[in-house]
Design an enzyme around this catalytic site. Sequence first.
Site, PDB file in Angstrom:
ATOM      1  N   LYS A 199       0.808  -1.231   0.000  1.00 53.89           N
ATOM      2  CA  LYS A 199       0.000   0.000   0.000  1.00 53.89           C
ATOM      3  C   LYS A 199       0.839   1.278   0.000  1.00 53.89           C
ATOM      4  O   LYS A 199       0.466   2.260  -0.631  1.00 53.89           O
ATOM      5  CB  LYS A 199      -0.937   0.026   1.213  1.00 53.89           C
ATOM      6  CG  LYS A 199      -2.079  -0.977   1.123  1.00 53.89           C
ATOM      7  CD  LYS A 199      -3.026  -0.783   2.288  1.00 53.89           C
ATOM      8  CE  LYS A 199      -4.123  -1.823   2.285  1.00 53.89           C
ATOM      9  NZ  LYS A 199      -5.115  -1.585   3.335  1.00 53.89           N
ATOM     10  N   ASP A 226      -9.846   3.022   2.900  1.00 61.55           N
ATOM     11  CA  ASP A 226      -9.890   2.321   4.190  1.00 61.55           C
ATOM     12  C   ASP A 226     -10.564   3.153   5.285  1.00 61.55           C
ATOM     13  O   ASP A 226     -11.310   2.621   6.105  1.00 61.55           O
ATOM     14  CB  ASP A 226      -8.474   1.943   4.644  1.00 61.55           C
ATOM     15  CG  ASP A 226      -7.902   0.777   3.849  1.00 61.55           C
ATOM     16  OD1 ASP A 226      -8.682  -0.071   3.371  1.00 61.55           O
ATOM     17  OD2 ASP A 226      -6.669   0.712   3.705  1.00 61.55           O
ATOM     18  N   ALA A 273      -0.431   0.884  16.046  1.00 68.19           N
ATOM     19  CA  ALA A 273       0.056   2.002  15.222  1.00 68.19           C
ATOM     20  C   ALA A 273       0.655   1.481  13.920  1.00 68.19           C
ATOM     21  O   ALA A 273       1.606   2.046  13.389  1.00 68.19           O
ATOM     22  CB  ALA A 273       1.082   2.816  16.018  1.00 68.19           C
ATOM     23  N   GLY A 291      -0.208  -0.344   9.866  1.00 65.86           N
ATOM     24  CA  GLY A 291      -0.844   0.122   8.634  1.00 65.86           C
ATOM     25  C   GLY A 291      -2.318   0.426   8.812  1.00 65.86           C
ATOM     26  O   GLY A 291      -2.819   1.459   8.334  1.00 65.86           O
ATOM     27  N   ALA A 292      -3.046  -0.430   9.516  1.00 65.18           N
ATOM     28  CA  ALA A 292      -4.491  -0.239   9.662  1.00 65.18           C
ATOM     29  C   ALA A 292      -4.811   1.009  10.477  1.00 65.18           C
ATOM     30  O   ALA A 292      -5.816   1.684  10.238  1.00 65.18           O
ATOM     31  CB  ALA A 292      -5.123  -1.473  10.305  1.00 65.18           C
TER      32      ALA A 292
HETATM   33  P1  ATR Z   1      -1.388  -3.748   9.969  1.00 64.25           P
HETATM   34  O1  ATR Z   1      -0.908  -3.220   8.666  1.00 64.25           O
HETATM   35  O2  ATR Z   1      -2.457  -4.799   9.830  1.00 64.25           O
HETATM   36  O3  ATR Z   1      -1.776  -2.680  10.956  1.00 64.25           O
HETATM   37  P2  ATR Z   1       1.214  -4.085  11.137  1.00 64.25           P
HETATM   38  O4  ATR Z   1       1.675  -2.867  10.470  1.00 64.25           O
HETATM   39  O5  ATR Z   1       2.092  -5.275  11.166  1.00 64.25           O
HETATM   40  O6  ATR Z   1      -0.155  -4.580  10.547  1.00 64.25           O
HETATM   41  O7  ATR Z   1       0.784  -3.719  12.628  1.00 64.25           O
HETATM   42  C1  ATR Z   1       0.384  -4.674  13.534  1.00 64.25           C
HETATM   43  C2  ATR Z   1       0.014  -3.978  14.860  1.00 64.25           C
HETATM   44  O8  ATR Z   1      -0.233  -4.994  15.829  1.00 64.25           O
HETATM   45  C3  ATR Z   1       1.131  -3.101  15.414  1.00 64.25           C
HETATM   46  O9  ATR Z   1       0.552  -2.032  16.107  1.00 64.25           O
HETATM   47  C4  ATR Z   1       1.842  -4.078  16.338  1.00 64.25           C
HETATM   48  O10 ATR Z   1       2.576  -3.451  17.365  1.00 64.25           O
HETATM   49  P3  ATR Z   1       4.139  -3.080  17.124  1.00 64.25           P
HETATM   50  O11 ATR Z   1       4.148  -1.804  16.345  1.00 64.25           O
HETATM   51  O12 ATR Z   1       4.694  -2.955  18.490  1.00 64.25           O
HETATM   52  O13 ATR Z   1       4.722  -4.238  16.357  1.00 64.25           O
HETATM   53  C5  ATR Z   1       0.664  -4.802  16.925  1.00 64.25           C
HETATM   54  N1  ATR Z   1       1.045  -6.085  17.502  1.00 64.25           N
HETATM   55  C6  ATR Z   1       1.336  -7.224  16.823  1.00 64.25           C
HETATM   56  N2  ATR Z   1       1.657  -8.207  17.711  1.00 64.25           N
HETATM   57  C7  ATR Z   1       1.574  -7.665  18.956  1.00 64.25           C
HETATM   58  C8  ATR Z   1       1.789  -8.169  20.291  1.00 64.25           C
HETATM   59  N3  ATR Z   1       2.136  -9.436  20.513  1.00 64.25           N
HETATM   60  N4  ATR Z   1       1.592  -7.320  21.322  1.00 64.25           N
HETATM   61  C9  ATR Z   1       1.236  -6.032  21.115  1.00 64.25           C
HETATM   62  N5  ATR Z   1       1.005  -5.497  19.886  1.00 64.25           N
HETATM   63  C10 ATR Z   1       1.181  -6.298  18.819  1.00 64.25           C
END
Ligand code: ATR
Length: 288
Positions: free
Chosen positions: A74, A111, A138, A140-141
Amino acid sequence: MVDAKKLQTPLRAGVMGWPVDHSLSPKVHGFWLRQFGLAGDYIRIPVKPQDFCDRLKNLKKDGFIGGNVTVPHKQTALAQVDEADPLAQRIGAVNTIIVREDGTLYGLNTDGFGFLENLYQGHATFKAKTGPAVILGAGGAARAVIVALLEAGAPEIRLLNRTKARANQLAEEFSGLGSGKIIVGEWDNRSDYLNDANLLVNTTTLGMKGQQPLTIDLEVLPKTALVNDIVYVPLETDLLARARARGNPVVDGLGMLLHQARPGFEAWFGRMPDVSDALRAFVLSEQS
Ligand code: ATR
């Protein structure tokens, strides 16, 4: 609008991603194409990151009128399109592409639209202006969710992310949309930020099938606050089940996916579809 000449040949769109096998978009657009009786086609286009720019450039040559872009392309798509809608620029990502007559590419981001329309459809009295929104995650979504809420008048966004630096970066990037409105909090104390909230949204992958659970104590969350989860597998996440059990209105995450697809369908196929119970049932069914 679609001209008569184009209607004689099936119009082709698709979704580019890696991986893209589990994308529900072909079912969504396929449902609407059949509903309107249009001679169109919407397919999965698996594209590895290193091949994305070439694939994008060749869309017209390959017979596409446009398509969707999903993970992990994206942000690259925003940089690669010939022109991007101002909202896509503000969000920093493109999820919908229109191939224009001259072969140039126009990028949109739907989105945020999908996120808000889902809340309005699921809870008609929801207003972003009413009070603070607590956003978990924080990634992509979260980008589209934050921009949509600020533009809809949310007075405050409390942004909580495991990696605080990512939350700070988003707050900095979006400071022009509402100075001081984004407050970055402590992930470990996330339950403490629910006081006075009007909305709680989980944009992390926590609570998704196969992922770790999302732990958050809802005790101080007002019972009137709307709770939404971007995760839709399972449809009723533990967060939504617990919020519902204590009396909060809840909206599941499937509707965001369905609503974000509507503007693209309208741009390519010339009809604005809606999100009906029949569409939801079809998308959740085993049928393809
Ligand atoms: P997307 O594009 O779907 O938002 P992403 O960019 O990989 O996917 O983001 C995933 C989100 O889930 C992030 O906010 C991530 O936190 P980090 O920035 O600290 O990685 C969060 N996330 C994923 N696994 C996690 C976990 N075990 N505990 C807390 N937050 C988690």
